[in-house]
Design an enzyme around this catalytic site. Structure first.
Site, mmCIF file in Angstrom:
data_model
loop_
_atom_site.group_PDB
_atom_site.id
_atom_site.type_symbol
_atom_site.label_atom_id
_atom_site.label_comp_id
_atom_site.label_asym_id
_atom_site.label_seq_id
_atom_site.Cartn_x
_atom_site.Cartn_y
_atom_site.Cartn_z
ATOM 1 N N GLU A 112 0.714 -1.062 -0.048
ATOM 2 C CA GLU A 112 -0.006 0.074 -0.097
ATOM 3 C C GLU A 112 0.935 1.248 -0.021
ATOM 4 O OE1 GLU A 112 -2.346 -0.279 3.790
ATOM 5 O OE2 GLU A 112 -2.785 -2.050 3.218
ATOM 6 N N LYS A 114 2.307 4.497 1.312
ATOM 7 C CA LYS A 114 2.503 4.989 2.865
ATOM 8 C C LYS A 114 2.211 6.487 2.838
ATOM 9 C CE LYS A 114 5.640 4.858 6.908
ATOM 10 N NZ LYS A 114 5.285 6.082 7.310
ATOM 11 N N ASP A 116 1.709 10.191 3.712
ATOM 12 C CA ASP A 116 2.530 11.099 4.535
ATOM 13 C C ASP A 116 1.557 12.290 5.250
ATOM 14 O OD1 ASP A 116 4.726 12.147 5.744
ATOM 15 O OD2 ASP A 116 5.458 13.191 4.026
ATOM 16 N N TYR A 235 -6.697 2.383 6.626
ATOM 17 C CA TYR A 235 -5.966 1.084 6.319
ATOM 18 C C TYR A 235 -5.831 0.027 7.171
ATOM 19 C CZ TYR A 235 -2.601 4.151 8.641
ATOM 20 O OH TYR A 235 -1.890 5.060 9.636
ATOM 21 N N LYS A 322 11.103 3.130 2.584
ATOM 22 C CA LYS A 322 11.081 4.356 2.628
ATOM 23 C C LYS A 322 12.028 5.118 1.287
ATOM 24 C CE LYS A 322 9.601 6.058 6.714
ATOM 25 N NZ LYS A 322 9.709 7.265 7.537
ATOM 26 N N CYS A 416 28.385 43.479 4.825
ATOM 27 C CA CYS A 416 27.209 43.411 3.709
ATOM 28 C C CYS A 416 28.133 43.332 2.350
ATOM 29 C CB CYS A 416 26.627 44.652 3.744
ATOM 30 S SG CYS A 416 25.182 44.759 2.037
ATOM 31 N N CYS A 419 27.537 46.785 0.250
ATOM 32 C CA CYS A 419 27.876 48.267 0.568
ATOM 33 C C CYS A 419 29.096 48.108 1.801
ATOM 34 C CB CYS A 419 26.636 49.010 1.182
ATOM 35 S SG CYS A 419 26.101 48.301 2.719
ATOM 36 N N CYS A 434 21.795 43.929 7.255
ATOM 37 C CA CYS A 434 22.623 45.214 6.855
ATOM 38 C C CYS A 434 21.788 46.440 7.297
ATOM 39 C CB CYS A 434 22.758 45.265 5.322
ATOM 40 S SG CYS A 434 23.639 46.910 4.939
ATOM 41 N N CYS A 440 22.509 51.149 0.913
ATOM 42 C CA CYS A 440 22.945 49.807 0.383
ATOM 43 C C CYS A 440 21.983 49.644 -0.932
ATOM 44 C CB CYS A 440 22.434 48.967 1.402
ATOM 45 S SG CYS A 440 23.085 47.182 0.830
HETATM 46 S S1 IVH Z 1 -0.296 0.563 8.628
HETATM 47 C C1 IVH Z 1 0.389 -1.629 13.202
HETATM 48 N N1 IVH Z 1 -0.523 1.411 6.596
HETATM 49 O O1 IVH Z 1 2.947 4.982 9.139
HETATM 50 C C2 IVH Z 1 0.877 -0.521 12.177
HETATM 51 N N2 IVH Z 1 0.667 2.793 8.305
HETATM 52 O O2 IVH Z 1 5.453 4.355 10.379
HETATM 53 C C3 IVH Z 1 -0.227 -0.192 11.342
HETATM 54 N N3 IVH Z 1 1.126 4.990 7.559
HETATM 55 O O3 IVH Z 1 1.664 5.028 12.215
HETATM 56 C C4 IVH Z 1 0.231 0.685 10.404
HETATM 57 N N4 IVH Z 1 0.211 4.954 5.800
HETATM 58 O O4 IVH Z 1 0.638 6.476 10.522
HETATM 59 C C5 IVH Z 1 -0.103 1.397 7.744
HETATM 60 N N5 IVH Z 1 -0.994 2.340 4.280
HETATM 61 C C6 IVH Z 1 -0.353 2.410 5.400
HETATM 62 C C7 IVH Z 1 0.208 3.641 6.104
HETATM 63 C C8 IVH Z 1 0.686 3.742 7.497
HETATM 64 C C9 IVH Z 1 0.837 5.589 6.411
HETATM 65 C C10 IVH Z 1 1.707 5.527 8.587
HETATM 66 C C11 IVH Z 1 0.932 5.311 10.097
HETATM 67 C C12 IVH Z 1 1.803 4.726 10.964
HETATM 68 C C13 IVH Z 1 3.184 4.971 10.275
HETATM 69 C C14 IVH Z 1 4.136 4.113 10.722
#
Ligand code: IVH
Length: 689
Positions: A112, A114, A116, A235, A322, A416, A419, A434, A440
């Protein structure tokens, strides 16, 4: 030696605690996740080899940071854990091997995005959203239910389905990139109007969508939250009973109840497919409307997840991969210094050109003197440049192993670059200035550019390049000189436009000259409050200028006011007052104002406009919306003449809404919802009789 290690452990713990605080509480991290993980790993290693020195408050002994104080604190029924991180294929193979050691049968993974954003836990009771809690420290979080209810993609009531009487679903709250950009632009304008300079604005703005989403979710007023649209992807589900045998089916189930789940989620039959997925998403991730910082890989079968279980901090059945920010190594040619309109000095790293994520990078921002010290930059250093969420590349680290034996550290310039005045740095401030405001060159040019700006004197036809050309040729030295310009000064004037390498020469033709002179002439009608803003007094933005103009009526009253009188004006603090005093105590500025006065600029409020006819609307905020028998400006003037203050939006604090024809339906609905008093044009006129 051991003393040294004890000290190292202590220092790392303090550092990591501070970073946790910056991340979770302030929502303003100062290092990347990668750097944080490196430090954490360093600490873990030291603790492993010297367990006697483990500190009880070490971040390795707990899940995360501290929850904030303002919200009701709620203990998580299931701790909100974090995920272990991987950064390369070997890490992924090791994860796969660890799983296979416990599980004998075939293992499928679900990959999935991740997201942000910020983790959220939503509890539903009989299909109704009853509680929303942030991660906090993983054990206890903030109850942000009311704020979460403003997120349209989170159902407050589920679609009909066979859901458990109570269950929790976890996910991520985030802000889309476009929303972030729009809001940040709006904030920048607001700060500019309050008189903040470029550097201060840069410092105050949110650095990325995650920080803004976090700041938004932690706001106290849900109505304010609603103005900053958030989104959410869910998720993971927790329930007493088994929902479905696999994670993927559970995602589908959640979607059928009305939750937004990740459309990119995919079942992979082995770790090789996981790697393909990771590569594919890397190639499309910049086109997503929101930011992701990696991929989450989860064991699909719930029974296998249960078998694998958890460590103290992470599930053993899931891990994150990551993506590294695009980074390049290049040589630092030197540091140059830019001087802003207010004299603020910004150091800039001059780099050997290097290709980074499709563009050639030649320069990187160094922000201020502290950043040069933090990086420990030395002459001729090789540096790593990264393009993170921000547009301007930044230096993330120095390749110290490539450094020569005798290279000297960079010291911030004392003078600066333009000047040669000795720079000043006020205690507690990060920026050097400055002080040579009146001589200046970039400060003088910057002040003239500000003066002609759209929100100031709005002089059409004049642009930054013409101003610089005129200044460099010695035709103008300050903004008052604009009013002495003649056709003969301008016609045929040549100056350079464009960036280095693509520079072109332009010369002013009759039509442009005519436009410039007409624009200058027209600016003599600009009202006093805007003239005051145009003068470029530090911290006197549009709003402050308006207040000063209204309160003091003319420039002489402002120039003669002492600090107590100035800071006595509503919302004008002592710092702003100090800047006003400073401006008017400079004889050079007084002379320029005299020149502007004789050129015919407006230095007092137009009495017709603000002459008070009554106090019937004193203390009231009024919004006029729609069309009326008289012009809207005339109506607004009338409101001011009776002591009212015109505002542009519907809010709880709005006293009166004057509703005309064709009024916007949104404003009407909001005003109705907030119970704002609404009257017609005739009723207003009746009231003011
Ligand atoms: S599953 C038991 N799925 O990443 C762990 N986390 O570094 C359940 N996050 O605290 C997490 N996308 O805030 C999961 N598709 C995803 C995610 C996700 C972002 C974040 C979440 C978690 C952190 C862990």
């Amino acid at each position: 030696m051991t003393e040294n290690i004890q000290e190292q452990i202590y220092t790392l713990v303090q550092e990591l605690k501070q970073h946790n605080y910056n991340y979770y509480v302030l929502s303003k991290p100062t290092i990347s996740d990668f750097e944080f993980d490196q430090k954490l790993k360093e600490l873990e290693l030291l603790e492993k080899t010297h367990p006697g020195f483990i500190l009880s408050d070490s971040p390795t002994q707990r899940v995360g940071g501290a929850p904030t104080k303002q919200f009701k604190q709620v203990a998580h029924k299931y701790p909100m854990l974090s995920l272990g991180n991987t950064y390369n294929e070997t890490d992924l193979d090791e994860f796969d091997l660890r799983i296979k050691k416990t599980i004998d049968s075939a293992v499928n993974y679900v990959c999935e995005l991740k997201f942000d954003g910020l983790a959220i836990g939503l509890t539903y009771t009989n299909g109704i959203l009853t509680q929303a809690v942030t991660r906090g420290d993983g054990m206890v979080g903030d109850d942000v239910t009311e704020n979460v209810k403003t997120i349209l993609s989170i159902p407050q009531q589920l679609k009909p389905g066979n859901y458990p009487a109570t269950f929790e679903i976890r996910g991520e709250v985030l802000m889309h990139k476009a929303t972030f950009q729009k809001l940040n632009q709006k904030f920048a304008k607001e700060l500019e109007a309050k008189g903040y300079d470029e550097n201060e604005i840069k410092d105050q703005l949110y650095k990325n969508p995650r920080n803004l989403a976090s700041g938004t979710l932690k706001m106290q007023d849900p109505k304010e939250v609603a103005k900053r649209p958030l989104d959410a992807f869910l998720y993971y589900m927790y329930a007493e009973q088994e929902l479905k045998p696999t994670h993927y089916e559970q995602l589908e189930l959640a979607a059928s109840w009305g939750f937004q789940v990740d459309k990119h989620a995919k079942v992979c039959k082995d770790i090789a497919e996981v790697k393909e997925y990771i590569q594919h998403i890397e190639s499309i991730k910049d086109d997503l409307s929101f930011e992701i910082d990696g991929i989450v890989i989860k064991v699909n079968a719930i029974a296998q997840q249960e078998e694998l279980g958890f460590t103290a901090k992470n599930p053993r059945w899931a891990i994150s991969y990551k993506y590294k920010a695009a980074s390049a190594l290049t040589r630092l040619r030197g540091i140059s210094y830019q001087v802003g309109r207010t004299g603020a000095i910004t150091p800039v790293a001059e780099l050997e050109p290097v290709l980074l994520a499709g563009t050639t990078v030649k320069r990187a921002s160094l922000y201020n003197a502290d950043e040069i010290i933090r990086l420990g930059l030395c002459q001729d250093d090789f540096v790593y440049v990264e393009k993170g969420g921000e547009i301007i590349p930044k230096i993330t680290a120095v390749a110290t192993e490539k450094r020569g034996l005798f290279s000297n550290p960079y010291a911030f310039t004392e003078t600066c670059p333009e000047c040669q005045s000795t720079l000043i740095r006020k205690e507690g401030e990060a920026v050097h200035y400055c002080p040579n405001e009146s001589q200046c060159p970039p400060q003088l040019i910057g002040k003239i550019e500000h003066f002609i700006g759209r929100k100031a004197m709005n002089i059409d036809g004049l642009g930054a390049e013409t101003i610089t050309g005129l200044f460099k040729k010695g035709i103008i030295q300050n903004y008052a000189d604009l009013y002495q310009l003649q056709t003969s000064d301008l016609l045929g004037l040549t100056f350079e436009v464009g960036e280095d390498g693509a520079k072109k020469t332009r010369s002013l033709q009759e039509k442009s000259v005519h436009n410039i002179l007409a624009g200058i002439e027209a600016s003599k009608q600009i009202p006093f409050e805007r003239v005051l803003f145009a003068l470029g007094i530090r911290m006197v933005g549009e709003t402050v200028a308006k207040k000063l103009a209204k309160h003091f009526g003319n420039i002489d009253n402002i120039a003669q006011a002492d600090i107590a009188t100035l800071s006595g004006v509503f919302e004008i603090g002592e710092k702003i007052a100090e800047q006003i005093i400073r401006f008017f105590s400079d004889p050079n500025n007084l002379q320029i104002i005299e020149q502007l006065k004789s050129a015919g600029l407006l230095f007092e409020t137009n009495n017709n406009q603000t002459q008070l006819l009554s106090n019937k609307l004193a203390g009231k905020t009024v919004l006029v919306s729609g069309t009326f028998s008289m012009s809207r400006d005339a109506l607004k003037l009338l409101i001011e003449q009776h002591g009212g203050r015109n505002v542009s939006g519907v809010s709880k604090s709005l006293s009166l809404l004057v509703a005309g024809d064709k009024m916007g339906p949104e404003k009407l609905a909001k005003a109705n919802q907030l119970g704002v008093q609404m009257i017609s044009e005739n009723e207003l006129l009746e009231m003011l009789k």
